[in-house]
Design a protein around this motif. Structure first.
Motif, PDB file in Angstrom:
ATOM      1  N   ARG A 201     -17.047  -3.769 -24.644  1.00 47.79           N
ATOM      2  CA  ARG A 201     -17.271  -4.561 -25.859  1.00 47.79           C
ATOM      3  C   ARG A 201     -17.428  -3.700 -27.111  1.00 47.79           C
ATOM      4  N   ILE A 202     -17.665  -2.404 -26.931  1.00 40.36           N
ATOM      5  CA  ILE A 202     -17.922  -1.569 -28.111  1.00 40.36           C
ATOM      6  C   ILE A 202     -16.861  -0.499 -28.354  1.00 40.36           C
ATOM      7  N   VAL A 211     -14.188  -3.213 -31.537  1.00 40.61           N
ATOM      8  CA  VAL A 211     -15.443  -3.819 -31.100  1.00 40.61           C
ATOM      9  C   VAL A 211     -15.248  -5.319 -30.907  1.00 40.61           C
ATOM     10  N   ASP A 212     -15.844  -5.854 -29.873  1.00 39.97           N
ATOM     11  CA  ASP A 212     -15.798  -7.293 -29.624  1.00 39.97           C
ATOM     12  C   ASP A 212     -16.317  -8.036 -30.860  1.00 39.97           C
ATOM     13  N   PRO A 213     -15.494  -8.869 -31.479  1.00 38.66           N
ATOM     14  CA  PRO A 213     -15.924  -9.582 -32.692  1.00 38.66           C
ATOM     15  C   PRO A 213     -17.052 -10.582 -32.456  1.00 38.66           C
ATOM     16  N   THR A 214     -17.341 -10.915 -31.192  1.00 39.71           N
ATOM     17  CA  THR A 214     -18.450 -11.818 -30.922  1.00 39.71           C
ATOM     18  C   THR A 214     -19.791 -11.070 -30.841  1.00 39.71           C
ATOM     19  N   LEU A 215     -19.749  -9.742 -30.977  1.00 40.39           N
ATOM     20  CA  LEU A 215     -20.977  -8.950 -31.033  1.00 40.39           C
ATOM     21  C   LEU A 215     -21.454  -8.851 -32.470  1.00 40.39           C
ATOM     22  N   PRO A 217     -22.519  -7.069 -35.631  1.00 42.97           N
ATOM     23  CA  PRO A 217     -22.164  -5.700 -36.033  1.00 42.97           C
ATOM     24  C   PRO A 217     -23.296  -4.690 -35.890  1.00 42.97           C
ATOM     25  N   SER A 218     -24.508  -5.052 -36.294  1.00 42.68           N
ATOM     26  CA  SER A 218     -25.609  -4.091 -36.209  1.00 42.68           C
ATOM     27  C   SER A 218     -25.984  -3.826 -34.754  1.00 42.68           C
ATOM     28  N   PHE A 219     -25.860  -4.840 -33.912  1.00 42.73           N
ATOM     29  CA  PHE A 219     -26.145  -4.662 -32.489  1.00 42.73           C
ATOM     30  C   PHE A 219     -25.090  -3.771 -31.854  1.00 42.73           C
ATOM     31  N   ALA A 220     -23.843  -3.974 -32.231  1.00 41.61           N
ATOM     32  CA  ALA A 220     -22.760  -3.134 -31.719  1.00 41.61           C
ATOM     33  C   ALA A 220     -22.990  -1.669 -32.083  1.00 41.61           C
ATOM     34  N   SER A 263     -19.915  -9.279 -21.581  1.00 41.53           N
ATOM     35  CA  SER A 263     -18.876 -10.267 -21.899  1.00 41.53           C
ATOM     36  C   SER A 263     -19.145 -11.573 -21.167  1.00 41.53           C
ATOM     37  N   SER A 264     -19.611 -11.462 -19.920  1.00 41.60           N
ATOM     38  CA  SER A 264     -19.882 -12.664 -19.126  1.00 41.60           C
ATOM     39  C   SER A 264     -21.021 -13.478 -19.712  1.00 41.60           C
ATOM     40  N   ASP A 265     -21.950 -12.829 -20.412  1.00 46.20           N
ATOM     41  CA  ASP A 265     -23.035 -13.546 -21.080  1.00 46.20           C
ATOM     42  C   ASP A 265     -22.484 -14.363 -22.252  1.00 46.20           C
ATOM     43  N   GLN A 266     -21.771 -13.670 -23.125  1.00 46.85           N
ATOM     44  CA  GLN A 266     -21.229 -14.325 -24.320  1.00 46.85           C
ATOM     45  C   GLN A 266     -20.201 -15.384 -23.955  1.00 46.85           C
ATOM     46  N   ALA A 267     -19.577 -15.241 -22.768  1.00 45.19           N
ATOM     47  CA  ALA A 267     -18.556 -16.193 -22.322  1.00 45.19           C
ATOM     48  C   ALA A 267     -19.114 -17.591 -22.141  1.00 45.19           C
ATOM     49  N   LEU A 268     -20.427 -17.712 -21.967  1.00 45.04           N
ATOM     50  CA  LEU A 268     -21.023 -19.041 -21.789  1.00 45.04           C
ATOM     51  C   LEU A 268     -20.826 -19.928 -23.016  1.00 45.04           C
TER      52      LEU A 268
END
Length: 316
Positions: A201-202, A211-215, A217-220, A263-268
């Motif tokens: 994701r990063i 970077v995964d756009p669903t992250l 930015p500051s967390f990434a 990714s599996s978390d955000q996939a929900l």
């Protein structure tokens, strides 16, 4: 998950079901009435010394049940030319096996040859959740221990990089709904993750985004600092959430904040059904606890063993 892998999962679940048997709420009522008390004490003592123990036991139980059902096959050691599940890539970071060994020793002192290692692990996982502040549920008993454990079969396990379709393809053959998946993934509220589980994701996410756009930015950026590109530190990683030893509903709040690890978390959030559950569980710890307890009972009722081991690490 490709078609071949999906068929492999179905085949193994069919094997589990063909060997399955009914579990019972009072299986040890006459033969080993003190079993749960004995296991609870061992888990409590271990968790007092090491706060990572509860997350380790819960993860161990998950990984056991996902291969051939909840048959303690993840506890078996590699022997001779056979490489066991615990030495498969997804399981190499599992730890706290000694807790199950100690619990088995305590139970054998009470009632020799009666309680399976699979039951001990299922009970210990429940106790681990309770010790972390999570819900209590009644664990049905009567599982048997399996004689087969192959590292090659761990390739069928769900991956933290899975999307919503892959999650469904992975859990559906086990009789678990996407509602169950949404609840069970809440176990990610405790524990630790190595960089390898979320680096996708990063770095080099796809041809368009590094970077995964669903992250967020500051967390990434914070994850990149923890896991520099081409990082060689074997144990580098981060906690699953800011309170990694407390079982709560923070996991779902993090998903909504775009601060979940996998990714599996955000996939929900990719399915209307599971997305609504994320919002529900984020706003109500009670709803999450109720759903998690129910789904854990379903997961831990997958059976498939044949014996009661004398030693949890070797077949009889």
């Amino acid at each position: 998950m490709d078609i071949a892998a999906s068929l492999l999962v179905s085949a193994f679940i069919s094997l589990v079901c063909s060997q399955g048997y009914a579990l019972s709420w009072n299986y040890y009522a006459k033969t080993c009435p003190g079993v749960e008390t004995a296991i609870r004490k061992v888990v409590q003592d271990a968790a007092t010394r090491d706060k990572t123990i509860p997350a380790a036991l819960l993860r161990m139980h998950f990984h056991d049940c996902l291969i051939r059902g909840c048959d303690a096959s993840v506890l078996l050691n590699s022997q001779g030319k056979n490489t066991a599940e615990k030495d498969g890539a997804p399981n190499q970071s599992l730890h706290a096996f000694f807790v199950i060994d100690d619990a088995k020793e305590a139970v054998e002192a009470l009632c020799p040859g009666i309680v399976s290692c699979a039951d001990i692990l299922a009970i210990a996982a429940r106790d681990a959740v309770v010790l972390s502040g999570g819900p209590y549920w009644t664990v049905p008993h009567g599982r048997k221990d399996g004689r087969i454990s192959k590292a090659s079969e761990t390739s069928q396990m769900p991956s933290p990089t899975f999307n919503i379709s892959q999650l469904q393809q992975s859990f559906s053959p086990m009789g678990l709904s996407m509602e169950d998946v949404a609840a069970l993934l809440g176990a990610h509220t405790i524990g630790f993750s190595h960089c390898s589980s979320f680096e996708n994701r990063i770095y080099n996410f796809n041809t368009t985004n590094d970077v995964d756009p669903t992250l967020h930015p500051s967390f990434a950026e914070s994850l990149k600092n923890i896991c520099p590109k081409d990082n060689k530190a074997k144990n580098a990683g981060t906690s699953m959430d800011p309170s990694p030893t407390t079982f709560d509903n923070t996991y779902y709040k993090l998903i909504l904040q775009k601060r979940s690890l996998f990714s599996s978390d955000q996939a929900l959030l990719a399915s209307p059904n599971t997305k609504s559950l994320v919002y529900k569980f984020a706003s109500s710890k009670h709803s999450f606890y109720k759903a998690f307890s129910s789904s854990m009972t379903k997961l831990s009722s997958l059976t498939g063993g044949q014996e009661v081991r004398k030693d949890c690490r070797v077949v009889n």
